[in-house]
Scaffold this motif. Structure first.
Motif, short mmCIF file in Angstrom:
data_model
loop_
_atom_site.label_atom_id
_atom_site.label_comp_id
_atom_site.label_asym_id
_atom_site.label_seq_id
_atom_site.Cartn_x
_atom_site.Cartn_y
_atom_site.Cartn_z
N MET A 1 89.44 -22.97 58.64
CA MET A 1 89.91 -21.79 59.30
C MET A 1 89.15 -20.65 59.05
SD MET A 1 93.59 -19.91 57.65
CE MET A 1 92.92 -19.50 56.06
N MET A 2 88.41 -20.40 57.78
CA MET A 2 87.58 -19.16 57.70
C MET A 2 86.33 -19.66 58.07
SD MET A 2 88.64 -18.11 53.93
CE MET A 2 88.39 -19.58 53.04
N ALA A 3 85.96 -20.82 58.61
CA ALA A 3 84.65 -21.04 59.26
C ALA A 3 85.04 -20.86 60.70
CB ALA A 3 84.40 -22.47 59.15
N THR A 4 85.94 -20.69 61.39
CA THR A 4 86.19 -20.79 62.81
C THR A 4 85.87 -19.18 63.22
OG1 THR A 4 88.02 -22.04 62.68
CG2 THR A 4 87.94 -21.04 64.60
N ASP A 5 84.86 -19.00 64.43
CA ASP A 5 84.66 -17.92 65.00
C ASP A 5 86.11 -17.60 65.97
OD1 ASP A 5 84.02 -16.04 66.64
OD2 ASP A 5 82.24 -17.03 67.58
N TRP A 6 86.70 -16.55 65.44
CA TRP A 6 87.97 -15.95 66.12
C TRP A 6 87.54 -15.57 67.49
CZ3 TRP A 6 85.97 -14.07 61.81
CH2 TRP A 6 85.07 -12.72 61.76
N SER A 7 86.32 -15.18 68.19
CA SER A 7 86.28 -14.76 69.58
C SER A 7 85.90 -16.02 70.40
CB SER A 7 84.86 -13.88 69.47
OG SER A 7 83.77 -14.56 68.99
N GLU B 1 82.70 -11.08 59.67
CA GLU B 1 81.77 -11.81 60.46
C GLU B 1 80.61 -12.61 59.48
OE1 GLU B 1 79.88 -10.87 64.58
OE2 GLU B 1 78.98 -9.86 63.10
N LYS B 2 80.14 -12.08 58.46
CA LYS B 2 79.40 -12.71 57.64
C LYS B 2 80.08 -13.83 56.72
CE LYS B 2 77.55 -10.20 54.23
NZ LYS B 2 76.87 -8.85 53.66
N ALA B 3 81.25 -13.48 56.39
CA ALA B 3 82.08 -14.64 55.66
C ALA B 3 82.31 -15.84 56.52
CB ALA B 3 83.31 -14.07 55.11
N GLN B 4 82.81 -15.55 57.76
CA GLN B 4 82.86 -16.60 58.91
C GLN B 4 81.81 -17.51 58.86
OE1 GLN B 4 81.71 -16.31 62.54
NE2 GLN B 4 82.22 -18.66 62.21
N ARG B 5 80.63 -16.85 58.97
CA ARG B 5 79.23 -17.62 59.18
C ARG B 5 78.98 -18.42 57.98
NH1 ARG B 5 75.34 -16.18 62.99
NH2 ARG B 5 73.62 -16.50 61.54
N VAL C 1 85.79 -26.10 49.90
CA VAL C 1 85.00 -24.75 49.56
C VAL C 1 85.94 -23.68 50.16
CG1 VAL C 1 82.73 -23.69 50.10
CG2 VAL C 1 82.74 -26.04 50.06
N SER C 2 86.30 -22.59 49.44
CA SER C 2 86.97 -21.90 50.13
C SER C 2 86.32 -20.29 50.05
CB SER C 2 88.33 -21.91 49.71
OG SER C 2 88.59 -21.99 48.36
N SER C 3 85.22 -20.25 49.95
CA SER C 3 84.76 -18.73 49.80
C SER C 3 85.09 -17.86 50.74
CB SER C 3 83.07 -18.98 49.79
OG SER C 3 82.57 -17.81 50.48
N ASP C 4 85.58 -16.80 50.31
CA ASP C 4 86.19 -15.97 51.41
C ASP C 4 84.98 -14.59 51.13
OD1 ASP C 4 87.38 -13.87 52.94
OD2 ASP C 4 89.26 -14.46 52.15
N LEU C 5 85.44 -13.55 50.68
CA LEU C 5 84.51 -12.37 50.69
C LEU C 5 83.77 -12.07 48.96
CD1 LEU C 5 86.42 -9.89 52.88
CD2 LEU C 5 84.24 -10.96 53.57
N ARG C 6 84.18 -13.37 48.36
CA ARG C 6 83.78 -12.95 47.08
C ARG C 6 82.38 -12.69 46.78
NH1 ARG C 6 87.38 -17.81 45.23
NH2 ARG C 6 87.57 -17.96 47.30
N PRO D 1 92.70 -9.36 53.87
CA PRO D 1 92.39 -10.56 54.44
C PRO D 1 91.75 -10.69 55.43
CG PRO D 1 94.73 -10.77 53.36
CD PRO D 1 94.12 -9.27 53.53
N GLY D 2 91.02 -11.88 55.90
CA GLY D 2 90.15 -11.80 57.16
C GLY D 2 91.04 -11.94 58.45
N PRO D 3 90.70 -12.20 59.59
CA PRO D 3 91.26 -12.00 60.80
C PRO D 3 91.88 -13.34 61.30
CG PRO D 3 88.88 -11.62 61.08
CD PRO D 3 89.04 -12.04 59.76
N TYR D 4 91.71 -14.51 60.44
CA TYR D 4 92.49 -15.46 60.49
C TYR D 4 94.26 -15.40 60.10
CZ TYR D 4 90.88 -15.44 55.75
OH TYR D 4 90.45 -15.31 54.37
#
Ligand SMILES: [Zn+2]
Length: 395
Positions: A142-148, A327-331, A350-355, A367-370
Motif C-alpha cells: 500500500m505504501m509502495a503504490t504510486d497513487w497517481s 512522494e519520497k516515502a512512496q519511492r 517492511v513498513s517504513s513510513d516517514l520515520r 498519514p499518507g495519501p493511502y
C-alpha cells in the motif's frame, strides 16, 4: 498542494463493480478451474476453456508480488504475481476464492481471477522461490503504490479485496448458530452451514468505522490526535467503532465526546474507504469519513484511548501535508518491495513510513495519501484555495 486521487486506495477494484466483466460467470469459472486442477477428472477436461484462470496465492495474509527493476530515476512498480493453476498443486478446489473476471478486448484474453491461501501443507511450497516474486505484507505494498498510477491502484484494490476474503475464510470456519462446519459456496464468495437442518448462510464481514476531522470553524482550527502506537510526530483524525442501534452521526458525536470531551454539532459526510489492512480478526473495515463541527472547544483527553489531542491551525496543518515527503516515502517503499522480491530482505515486513525520511522537516505529519485521514485533513486545509485540484471531487 492537495494530492489528486481518482479513488481512495482499495476502492475502484477493476475486477468488481461497473468496470468488471460478466463475461465469465462464477459457476463457469469454477467448472473450468476444477478441470484444470484435476485434468484426469471428467470429460470436460479435453474441451478448451474460453478463458484463462489466474491464481493469486497468499501466505499469512500476504499476497505474492513481483517488482521488476526499472531504469532510474523511476521507482520500481510492483504488480501481483498471478500463477496458472498448474503452479498451485495439492490445493482442494473448494479453497479457491473467486475475485472476478475480465472479458476479451484490447488484445487481452478473457480471464477469471482467484485467490487461495497457501500458508499450510503441500501448498506451502507455492510461489516465491527465487523467481523474482515474494509474499509481501499488504501494508508495505500500500505504501509502495504510486497513487497517481491508475493501474497500480487497481492492483492494490484487487489485493485488498482478495486479502479480506482470504482472512474471512480463515476466521469464519464454523456456523455461529449451531457450531457445525461452514463450507464455501458461490465460488468462495459466501459460506453456508454444513448441517442439513440449519444451512445458515454466512456472508463476508465488513466492520464500519467512523473517522472524523473535528473542526473549530470560528478559530479556523482542526483537532488532530495521537495514539501511542503511532510513529513519532504523526497526528491523525479521531476514529471509532459504531455501536449497535447507533447512526453514523451519533457514533461521530459519541466517540468525539468520549475521547476528547468535545461536543460536536453538525456532521457532514465526506467519503469512505475499504480498509483491508487492519487486524486479521477484522478482515475488512470500512472507514466512513466525516467533517464534524465542534460546539465546545475545551479538550479532556481520554488517556486510555489517546496519547494526546490538540487544536492545530490551518497553516500548521498545511505545513504537515508536505507533498514531496509522501512522494519520497512512496519511492522508498517501492525500492523495499523490489528488494524483498529479489530475496534481499526475505520474509521481512517492511513498513517504513516517514520515520527516517523526514528528519529535516515539519514538527508533525499526517498519514499518507493511502489513508482517508490524509484526504479529510487535506481537503479541509486547502478548501477554497485557488488552483488547487480537489483531492476528492470524484471519489
Ligand atoms: Zn448451522
Amino acid at each position: 498542494m492537495a494530492i489528486h486521487l481518482r479513488a481512495h486506495s482499495f476502492a475502484a477494484n477493476p475486477l468488481r463493480g461497473l468496470s468488471a466483466s460478466s463475461a465469465v460467470s462464477p459457476s463457469a469459472a469454477s467448472e473450468a478451474l476444477r478441470s484444470l486442477l484435476d485434468p484426469g477428472a471428467g470429460a470436460d477436461a479435453a474441451s478448451p476453456h474460453r478463458h484463462l484462470s489466474k491464481i493469486l496465492p497468499f501466505r499469512q495474509g500476504r499476497p505474492l508480488a513481483r517488482s521488476p527493476d526499472t531504469p532510474p530515476p523511476a521507482a520500481p512498480a510492483w504488480s501481483l504475481a498471478w500463477l496458472p493453476p498448474s503452479r498451485v498443486p495439492g490445493v482442494p478446489p473448494d479453497a479457491f476464492v473467486f475475485l472476478g473476471a475480465h472479458g476479451e478486448g484490447d488484445g487481452k484474453e478473457a480471464a477469471a481471477y482467484w485467490a487461495v491461501d497457501v500458508s499450510e501443507g503441500d501448498a506451502s511450497r507455492v510461489g516465491g522461490a527465487g523467481d523474482g516474486s515474494a509474499f509481501v505484507d499488504l501494508r508495505t505494498l500500500m505504501m509502495a503504490t504510486d497513487w497517481s498510477d491508475k493501474d497500480a491502484m487497481g492492483e492494490l484494490a484487487v489485493a485488498g479485496h482478495a486479502r479480506a476474503l482470504i482472512e474471512w475464510h480463515s476466521t469464519a470456519k464454523f456456523c455461529g448458530a449451531c457450531g457445525a462446519k461452514a463450507v464455501p459456496t458461490e465460488a468462495g464468495r459466501r459460506k453456508q452451514c454444513s448441517d442439513e437442518s440449519c444451512k445458515k448462510r454466512i456472508y463476508p464481514r465488513v466492520d464500519p468505522v467512523v473517522i472524523m476531522l473535528v473542526i473549530d470553524k470560528e478559530n479556523d482550527r482542526a483537532l488532530l490526535s495521537r495514539q501511542s502506537r503511532f510513529v513519532p510526530r504523526m497526528w491523525s483524525c479521531l476514529a471509532g467503532f459504531i455501536e449497535p442501534g447507533e447512526s453514523l452521526e451519533e457514533a461521530v458525536r459519541r466517540e468525539t465526546l468520549e475521547e476528547t470531551g468535545i461536543e460536536v454539532g453538525q456532521v457532514i459526510y465526506h467519503s469512505s474507504q475499504p480498509w483491508p489492512v487492519g487486524p486479521s480478526t477484522m478482515p475488512c473495515q470500512l472507514m466512513v469519513g466525516f467533517f464534524a463541527y465542534a460546539k465546545s472547544l475545551e479538550i479532556h483527553v481520554d488517556k486510555q484511548e489517546l496519547e494526546d489531542a490538540q487544536w492545530h491551525s490551518r497553516e500548521d496543518i498545511k505545513r504537515a501535508l508536505t507533498f514531496a515527503e509522501y512522494e519520497k516515502a512512496q519511492r522508498t517503499n517501492a525500492f523495499k518491495v523490489n528488494q524483498i522480491c529479489k530475496g534481499a530482505e526475505k520474509g521481512m515486513s517492511v513498513s517504513s513510513d516517514l520515520r527516517a525520511e523526514s528528519s529535516e522537516s515539519a514538527p508533525m505529519f499526517v498519514p499518507g495519501p493511502y489513508a482517508i485521514a490524509h484526504h479529510l485533513i487535506s481537503s479541509w486545509a486547502f478548501e477554497g484555495a485557488p488552483n488547487v485540484p480537489s483531492s476528492f471531487s470524484n471519489l
